[in-house]
Design a protein around this motif. Structure first.
Motif, PDB file in Angstrom:
ATOM      1  N   ILE A  10       0.975  -1.240  -0.011  1.00 46.19           N
ATOM      2  CA  ILE A  10       0.046  -0.126  -0.195  1.00 46.19           C
ATOM      3  C   ILE A  10       0.771   1.168   0.151  1.00 46.19           C
ATOM      4  O   ILE A  10       1.969   1.450   0.819  1.00 46.19           O
ATOM      5  N   TYR A  11       0.511   2.118  -0.892  1.00 47.67           N
ATOM      6  CA  TYR A  11       1.236   3.471  -0.878  1.00 47.67           C
ATOM      7  C   TYR A  11       0.386   4.632  -0.389  1.00 47.67           C
ATOM      8  O   TYR A  11      -0.698   4.627  -0.821  1.00 47.67           O
ATOM      9  N   GLN A  12       0.876   5.153   0.708  1.00 45.99           N
ATOM     10  CA  GLN A  12       0.043   6.259   1.260  1.00 45.99           C
ATOM     11  C   GLN A  12       0.829   7.549   1.115  1.00 45.99           C
ATOM     12  O   GLN A  12       1.971   7.791   1.527  1.00 45.99           O
ATOM     13  N   SER A  13      -0.096   8.385   0.516  1.00 51.65           N
ATOM     14  CA  SER A  13       0.647   9.951   0.359  1.00 51.65           C
ATOM     15  C   SER A  13      -0.483  10.659   0.894  1.00 51.65           C
ATOM     16  O   SER A  13      -1.454  11.190   0.156  1.00 51.65           O
ATOM     17  N   GLY A  14      -0.287  11.390   1.994  1.00 48.89           N
ATOM     18  CA  GLY A  14      -1.327  12.272   2.531  1.00 48.89           C
ATOM     19  C   GLY A  14      -2.710  11.651   2.606  1.00 48.89           C
ATOM     20  O   GLY A  14      -2.673  10.308   3.438  1.00 48.89           O
ATOM     21  N   ASP A  15      -3.813  12.107   2.117  1.00 50.60           N
ATOM     22  CA  ASP A  15      -4.984  11.165   2.055  1.00 50.60           C
ATOM     23  C   ASP A  15      -5.075  10.252   1.102  1.00 50.60           C
ATOM     24  O   ASP A  15      -6.100   9.180   1.226  1.00 50.60           O
ATOM     25  N   ALA A  16      -4.313  10.310   0.222  1.00 47.46           N
ATOM     26  CA  ALA A  16      -4.392   9.321  -1.022  1.00 47.46           C
ATOM     27  C   ALA A  16      -3.645   7.930  -0.555  1.00 47.46           C
ATOM     28  O   ALA A  16      -2.694   7.967  -0.018  1.00 47.46           O
ATOM     29  N   ARG A  17      -4.539   6.896  -1.028  1.00 48.49           N
ATOM     30  CA  ARG A  17      -4.043   5.652  -0.603  1.00 48.49           C
ATOM     31  C   ARG A  17      -4.240   4.649  -1.746  1.00 48.49           C
ATOM     32  O   ARG A  17      -5.252   4.516  -2.283  1.00 48.49           O
ATOM     33  N   VAL A  18      -3.390   4.149  -2.120  1.00 49.96           N
ATOM     34  CA  VAL A  18      -2.975   3.222  -3.337  1.00 49.96           C
ATOM     35  C   VAL A  18      -2.659   1.668  -2.861  1.00 49.96           C
ATOM     36  O   VAL A  18      -1.604   1.541  -2.497  1.00 49.96           O
ATOM     37  N   GLU A  19      -3.689   1.108  -3.334  1.00 45.87           N
ATOM     38  CA  GLU A  19      -3.356  -0.386  -2.862  1.00 45.87           C
ATOM     39  C   GLU A  19      -2.825  -1.210  -4.055  1.00 45.87           C
ATOM     40  O   GLU A  19      -3.510  -1.595  -5.025  1.00 45.87           O
ATOM     41  N   ALA A  20      -1.341  -1.202  -4.113  1.00 43.64           N
ATOM     42  CA  ALA A  20      -0.527  -1.744  -5.769  1.00 43.64           C
ATOM     43  C   ALA A  20      -0.720  -3.248  -5.672  1.00 43.64           C
ATOM     44  O   ALA A  20      -1.011  -3.755  -6.698  1.00 43.64           O
ATOM     45  N   LEU A  21      -0.526  -3.851  -4.513  1.00 44.45           N
ATOM     46  CA  LEU A  21      -0.832  -5.223  -4.427  1.00 44.45           C
ATOM     47  C   LEU A  21      -1.737  -5.603  -3.534  1.00 44.45           C
ATOM     48  O   LEU A  21      -1.779  -5.341  -2.440  1.00 44.45           O
ATOM     49  N   ARG A  22      -2.660  -6.540  -3.981  1.00 45.03           N
ATOM     50  CA  ARG A  22      -3.744  -7.130  -2.986  1.00 45.03           C
ATOM     51  C   ARG A  22      -3.711  -8.544  -2.849  1.00 45.03           C
ATOM     52  O   ARG A  22      -4.802  -9.223  -3.456  1.00 45.03           O
ATOM     53  N   GLY A  23      -2.882  -9.029  -2.183  1.00 43.56           N
ATOM     54  CA  GLY A  23      -2.802 -10.371  -1.906  1.00 43.56           C
ATOM     55  C   GLY A  23      -2.194 -11.408  -2.883  1.00 43.56           C
ATOM     56  O   GLY A  23      -3.136 -12.255  -3.544  1.00 43.56           O
ATOM     57  N   LEU A  54      14.000  -4.934  -3.506  1.00 41.36           N
ATOM     58  CA  LEU A  54      14.288  -3.323  -3.538  1.00 41.36           C
ATOM     59  C   LEU A  54      13.176  -2.585  -2.680  1.00 41.36           C
ATOM     60  O   LEU A  54      13.613  -1.386  -2.222  1.00 41.36           O
ATOM     61  N   ASP A  55      12.360  -3.468  -2.221  1.00 42.62           N
ATOM     62  CA  ASP A  55      11.345  -2.781  -1.567  1.00 42.62           C
ATOM     63  C   ASP A  55      10.644  -4.012  -0.708  1.00 42.62           C
ATOM     64  O   ASP A  55      10.809  -5.198  -0.699  1.00 42.62           O
ATOM     65  N   THR A  56      10.073  -3.486   0.383  1.00 41.63           N
ATOM     66  CA  THR A  56       9.442  -4.348   1.189  1.00 41.63           C
ATOM     67  C   THR A  56       8.001  -4.402   1.210  1.00 41.63           C
ATOM     68  O   THR A  56       7.087  -3.263   1.043  1.00 41.63           O
ATOM     69  N   PRO A  57       7.232  -5.494   1.521  1.00 39.21           N
ATOM     70  CA  PRO A  57       5.769  -5.497   1.271  1.00 39.21           C
ATOM     71  C   PRO A  57       4.889  -4.650   2.443  1.00 39.21           C
ATOM     72  O   PRO A  57       5.829  -4.687   3.717  1.00 39.21           O
ATOM     73  N   SER A  58       3.814  -4.274   2.428  1.00 38.66           N
ATOM     74  CA  SER A  58       3.362  -3.823   3.660  1.00 38.66           C
ATOM     75  C   SER A  58       2.665  -4.916   4.360  1.00 38.66           C
ATOM     76  O   SER A  58       2.789  -4.899   5.628  1.00 38.66           O
ATOM     77  N   SER A  59       2.351  -6.118   3.919  1.00 38.88           N
ATOM     78  CA  SER A  59       1.992  -7.306   4.693  1.00 38.88           C
ATOM     79  C   SER A  59       2.198  -8.498   3.667  1.00 38.88           C
ATOM     80  O   SER A  59       2.528  -8.268   2.543  1.00 38.88           O
ATOM     81  N   GLY A  60       2.040  -9.610   4.318  1.00 38.52           N
ATOM     82  CA  GLY A  60       2.297 -10.843   3.719  1.00 38.52           C
ATOM     83  C   GLY A  60       4.004 -11.195   3.599  1.00 38.52           C
ATOM     84  O   GLY A  60       4.800 -10.493   4.223  1.00 38.52           O
ATOM     85  N   GLN A  61       4.106 -12.383   2.932  1.00 34.11           N
ATOM     86  CA  GLN A  61       5.710 -12.854   3.133  1.00 34.11           C
ATOM     87  C   GLN A  61       6.199 -12.831   1.496  1.00 34.11           C
ATOM     88  O   GLN A  61       5.423 -13.421   0.641  1.00 34.11           O
ATOM     89  N   ALA A  62       7.387 -12.611   1.459  1.00 38.71           N
ATOM     90  CA  ALA A  62       8.410 -13.052   0.208  1.00 38.71           C
ATOM     91  C   ALA A  62       9.341 -13.618   0.668  1.00 38.71           C
ATOM     92  O   ALA A  62      10.347 -13.335   1.556  1.00 38.71           O
TER      93      ALA A  62
END
Lengths: 221, 859
Positions: A10-23, A54-62
């Motif tokens: 999930i990318y959060q910028s101010g009030d904007a919330r973008v869920e790039a990967l959903r499970g 390069l990046d870490t997930p908001s939740s879940g495992q890799a």
């Protein structure tokens, strides 16, 4: 082997919330070549970045070869990239003031392994990708296809177990594209490297063993 | 798009872009603020000095139409009726000035001006407060023979009120004065020296035994028309000439102000030139920032061009945008400059007083026009600096500008094109040096220095390129830094140029100051051999040449253990319109105890020539400026007429900038009638302890007023203290320029880190650790520092050569022996290098903290 379980980003910028990967849950076997396709903004690059440490997930495992990417710190992730991951980018991104050979050696240089063995490996790879006569050239003296072949050599020089390629033919003509994809697949099969290709191109996707289609951050097929 | 829409859209977007890149924006503002601040500080101090000096002149003299003044020696009062009788003169009033020490207030002094309140009514520029506001004022002023009027500020500082008394000493005469009035200068004279005090002229004459003597006569002419005044002045001068003594100067009262301004001109030009360096360095940085901005916003500009914005319009819009920042920087610079000026006032006032003329400045006085001028200078500098990158940006075809990935892959630019301008600048520096030395245009010496700095700036890209070609060891950060540095040369060249200019200037000034200091120090060691020196305290505090109590010589001569007592008399005068000092001493004592460093002389013993006839020694700078050699003649204006004096010898001397003529005391007294002394030099018998002698002198002199008694080492320390103070402002400006250049390093690297975000992402993806990225950018700062330092070091020596052999020779005529302060230069270079690394730290940290994934997404 690469594996993800219920991966969210999930990318959060101010009030904007973008869920790039959903499970995202997937498993990619060693030596497998997988193409990730989907429309723009579907989460392809985000998934690639997480799988590339390069990046870490908001939740879940890799996991890469059983190592948990989701719980590693920056230093550990960098160490992992030095050992196990190679990248190929759309715009090649070779350092223009280094020679082709020096560019290829870069990953070994950064991990302190640019010794005679490393140099020999770099030269072998350059020969394999057809740039043996261009080792001392600067990037601006090479064509687009040659640049991407050099970038491919750079991505493989440290014998990564995973090669990640983000639109590797996006900036090439069709002939060069075909040559680069041929090289990429043949080399990775030879070196038993797992390959994940993010692409919009049907031709490129066809070269993969398997295709994963993402739509709105979910695996569609 | 029409113009106003374009401008509105563009500036709104520009404003948002500034906010998005706060660091770059703040650095840009700071760079210009420092440049403008340096100019404002120096202009303000210069302006305050001149205004303060003019105001003091006006306060003392009013604003007469015509003045007759004695130079070096006083005038007889008998001249007054001659002027009053002239049909062109409506009013003539005498003035007599003395500087008196105040034994009860050590460190303070009175600049006591004797006036005639009955005849100077039209010249009054002050208000006598706390007194009757009617004509009885004048009577009250003269009715009591001890009456003085003090400025309100001095009275407050000394804790005096109306009716209090004040002891004052001048020329060995002590008197008690009573404060009966407080002075309030008129509004336009607020910058005037607050040490001024007024008294009736008869009070000053009688209290200090100066009966029949005056310094000046101020007159108001009958004609009121300014056009006629000049003609009347000329005819009046012609009429008066046969009746005036040789040392009297008659003419426009503005002349003295102009002469002093000319005298201060070189000093002020020096400071102004240095302050401009800071602005020029600031300009480099603005160019760099604008270039970075346009590179980053290339696609945005491509879009605007695609939407129909013309090339010229785009250029103007980019310049307009940089003017927004420049305005903020300039306003900040004005504020900072005024603050710095306030802190510099004391130092500059002391320096001017030591070298030129009594000056006291309490607060800055600055005109709105000069502040607006500084802001405009900042804006013009920014517009000029932005113009080139703006034009380059506007020239890119819209199609190219809209494409991604072009900027960072561009090949290294060709830098050979800078070679020709560098050679031309250097050649121009040579030509300007020649015109300064032989063409009668000393000011072109500064252009020569500017030429050298410009040549250095143009050479910077070449040196940077050459340095980057050295192949580094196999250290990843070093290899990458070299690669980054080579690719960033388009940006780094300007920062390196700014750094080279600052370092060159700093080193040049450091070599010059050190060489000058060592030369002066050695000269003091050679030429000051006396063991003790005695002078009136006012001479140190007020920089004046007040006479010494004659009793001091008697007391000193009678002391046990004294081998010889050398006397010294010094007066200031104008010869052929240029200032000079005339001095007299016992040459017999000088010859045996303290021989002069003679550079050239007539055949035979010059001391004997001077003791037996009308011959003189002249200082090197006097001889150089007036093209005089031994055997030539100087006409000295004395109260007894013009006396031709032959030059017997030229000697080395660093005591005065204006040049010195030295006579034997007996000859001086014979031709001038002046029996006063300014100071004494005591030579002791070998083995005589100094301190008990000083104590004994102090005890005997204390009742006679305030005296300065220096041992040889204390005088040497004092001379060097004055020397160091004279160059304090120069060193501050030097540090400022280095500060601006350091900002340039941060700016350049910050801009490049912003440009290379994706590339840093690629590096991180390829396995670079945060520490490696940090070290890479730091090493790049090191490359930048090394370029600026290596080029600046060479430039510094050339600048020093110009300062010492061109500017100094053209303006002052001194010989400065070359002494390189290696440890100081080394420490400056190490300091600048460390400053560069420090300046590189913020962008390095920023780069190392970039998230690789975000960095890769940035394109």
């Amino acid at each position: 082997m690469l594996e993800t379980r219920d991966l969210h980003k999930i990318y959060q910028s101010g009030d904007a919330r973008v869920e790039a990967l959903r499970g995202i849950t997937l498993k990619i076997l060693s030596g497998e070549i997988v193409a990730i396709t989907g429309p723009s903004g579907c989460g392809k690059s985000t998934l690639l970045h997480i799988l590339g440490a390069l990046d870490t997930p908001s939740s879940g495992q890799a996991y890469i070869d059983g190592l948990p990417l989701h719980s590693m710190n920056d230093d550990a992730l960098t160490g992992l990239r030095q050992l196990k991951i190679g990248f190929v980018f759309q715009f090649f991104h070779l350092l223009p003031t280094l020679t082709v050979e020096e560019n290829v050696l870069l990953p070994l240089l950064l991990s302190g392994r640019a010794d005679a063995l490393g140099k020999s490996r770099a030269r072998d790879l350059l020969e394999t990708v057809g740039l043996a006569d261009r080792t001392h050239h600067r990037p601006h003296q090479l064509s687009g296809g040659q640049l991407q072949r050099a970038a491919l050599a750079r991505a493989l020089v440290h014998r990564p177990s995973v090669l990640l390629a983000d639109e590797p033919t996006g900036n090439l003509d069709s002939a060069s594209s075909a040559a680069v994809i041929n090289l990429l697949t043949s080399l990775s099969r030879k070196e038993k490297t797992t390959v994940i290709l993010v692409t919009h191109s049907e031709e490129v996707a066809k070269a993969a063993d398997r295709r994963i289609r993402l739509v709105d951050g979910r695996i569609h097929s | 798009m029409n113009w106003s829409t374009s401008l509105r859209v563009f500036l709104a977007h520009g404003g948002r872009d500034f906010l998005a890149h706060k660091t770059l924006t703040l650095l840009n503002i700071a760079a210009l603020a420092v440049g403008v601040g340096a100019i404002v500080a120096i202009q303000t101090v210069n302006e305050t000095a001149l205004r303060s000096f003019r105001a003091s002149l006006d306060l003392v003299a009013g604003r007469p139409d015509f003045t007759v003044e004695g130079q070096g020696f006083r005038l007889p009062e008998s001249l007054l009726p001659i002027l009053r009788a002239d049909p062109a003169v409506r009013e003539a009033t005498p003035v007599l000035q003395v500087v008196a020490s105040l034994p009860a207030h050590p460190g303070e002094f009175l600049h006591l001006v004797g006036v005639d309140p009955f005849s100077n009514g039209e010249l009054v520029t002050y208000r006598l407060e706390d007194a009757l506001k009617n004509p009885a004022d004048a009577i009250a002023f003269v009715s009591e023979p001890d009456t003085i009027a003090l400025t309100r500020r001095l009275a407050e500082r000394l804790g005096l009120k109306i009716g209090d008394t004040l002891r004052a000493v001048h020329g060995g005469r002590e008197t008690t004065l009573r404060v009966r009035f407080l002075l309030e200068p008129s509004d336009d004279l607020v910058g005037a020296d607050d040490h001024l005090a007024l008294a009736d002229i008869a009070t000053v004459q009688s209290r200090f035994q100066l009966g029949g003597q005056i310094d000046r006569i101020e007159t108001i002419l009958r004609t009121a028309s300014p056009a006629e005044k000049e003609t009347v002045r000329q005819s009046l001068t012609e009429r008066l000439r046969p009746r005036l003594p040789a040392h009297a100067r008659a003419g426009s009262p503005d002349r003295r102000g102009r002469e002093v301004e000319r005298m201060l001109g070189a000093f002020q030009l020096n400071l102004t030139a240095l302050s401009l360096i800071a602005l020029v360095v600031g300009m480099f940085l603005v160019t760099n920032t604008v270039a970075a901005n346009v590179a980053r916003r290339r696609s945005e500009f491509g879009l605007l061009r695609a939407l129909g914005l013309g090339r010229r319009a785009l250029t103007i819009l980019i310049v307009a945008e940089s003017l927004l920042l420049a305005l903020a920087g300039s306003i900040l610079g004005v504020w900072a400059g005024l603050e710095v000026a306030r802190r510099l006032l004391g130092t500059v006032a002391s320096t001017v007083t030591s070298h030129y003329v009594l000056l006291s400045m309490r607060d800055v006085t600055v005109t709105p026009a000069s502040l607006i001028g500084a802001v405009v200078a900042g804006l013009v500098a920014a517009a000029l600096a932005a113009w080139w990158p703006a034009r380059e940006a506007a020239r890119v075809p819209p199609v190219d500008a809209l494409q991604f990935g072009h900027i960072s892959d561009r090949a290294v630019a060709r830098f050979n094109r800078f070679l020709l301008p560098a050679v031309i600048s250097f050649a121009a520096a040579g030509l300007f040096s020649l015109t300064a030395l032989h063409g009668g245009l000393p000011q072109t010496g500064f252009l020569a220095a500017l030429g050298v700095l410009l040549a250095a700036a143009f050479t910077a890209p070449l040196v940077a390129h050459a340095l980057a070609r050295v192949r580094p060891a196999r250290i990843p950060a070093w290899i990458l830094a070299r690669s980054f540095f080579l690719r960033g040369l388009h940006r780094h060249s300007l920062a390196a140029a700014a750094l080279a200019v600052s370092v060159g200037m700093a080193l040049g000034v450091a070599i010059m100051v050190h060489s000058f200091r060592v030369t002066v120090d050695r000269w003091i060691g050679e030429s000051i051999r006396a063991d003790l020196f005695i002078a009136p305290s006012t001479n140190l505090i007020a920089g004046s040449l007040e006479p010494l109590d004659p009793e001091a010589e008697t007391i000193a001569t009678a002391l046990p253990g004294i081998r010889a007592v050398g006397s010294y008399r010094e007066i200031r005068l104008f010869l052929d319109g240029a200032p000079a000092k005339l001095a007299a001493c016992k040459l017999e004592v000088l010859k045996t105890c303290n021989p002069l460093p003679i550079l050239s002389s007539l055949p035979g013993d010059p001391y004997e020539l001077c003791q037996n006839g009308e011959y003189a020694f002249v200082s090197e700078n006097f001889s150089h400026r007036r093209h005089l050699k031994p055997g030539d003649t100087v006409s000295l204006p004395t109260p007894n007429g013009l006396r031709p004096i032959q030059v017997a010898a030229v000697f080395r001397d660093y005591t005065t900038e204006s040049g010195l003529i030295l006579l034997d005391r007996a000859i001086y007294q014979k031709i001038t009638g002046d029996l006063n002394l300014t100071s004494l030099a005591l030579h002791l018998e070998p083995g005589t302890p100094v301190q008990p002698l000083i104590d004994s002198l102090r005890a005997q002199l204390r009742p006679r007023g305030e005296f300065l008694i220096y041992s040889q080492s204390a005088l040497r320390d004092e001379a060097l203290r004055i020397f160091d103070r004279s160059f304090a402002v120069t060193e501050l400006l030097r540090t400022l320029a280095i500060g601006v250049a350091a900002l340039g390093v941060t700016l350049s690297l910050t801009a490049l880190v912003a440009e290379r975000t994706r590339e840093i992402g690629v590096l991180r993806a390829t396995g670079a650790r945060r520490g490696q990225v940090l070290r890479t950018i730091m090493a790049e700062a090191g490359y930048l520092g090394a370029t600026g330092i290596s080029l600046g070091a060479i430039t510094g020596f050339v600048v020093a050569l110009v300062l010492m052999r061109v500017i100094n020779r053209a303006f002052f005529g001194w010989t400065i022996d070359w002494h390189t302060p290696w440890p100081l230069l080394g420490s400056i270079l190490v300091f600048v290098f460390l400053v560069c690394l420090l300046a590189g730290l913020p962008p390095s940290l920023r780069a190392s903290r970039l998230s690789p994934a975000e960095a890769l997404r940035s394109e």
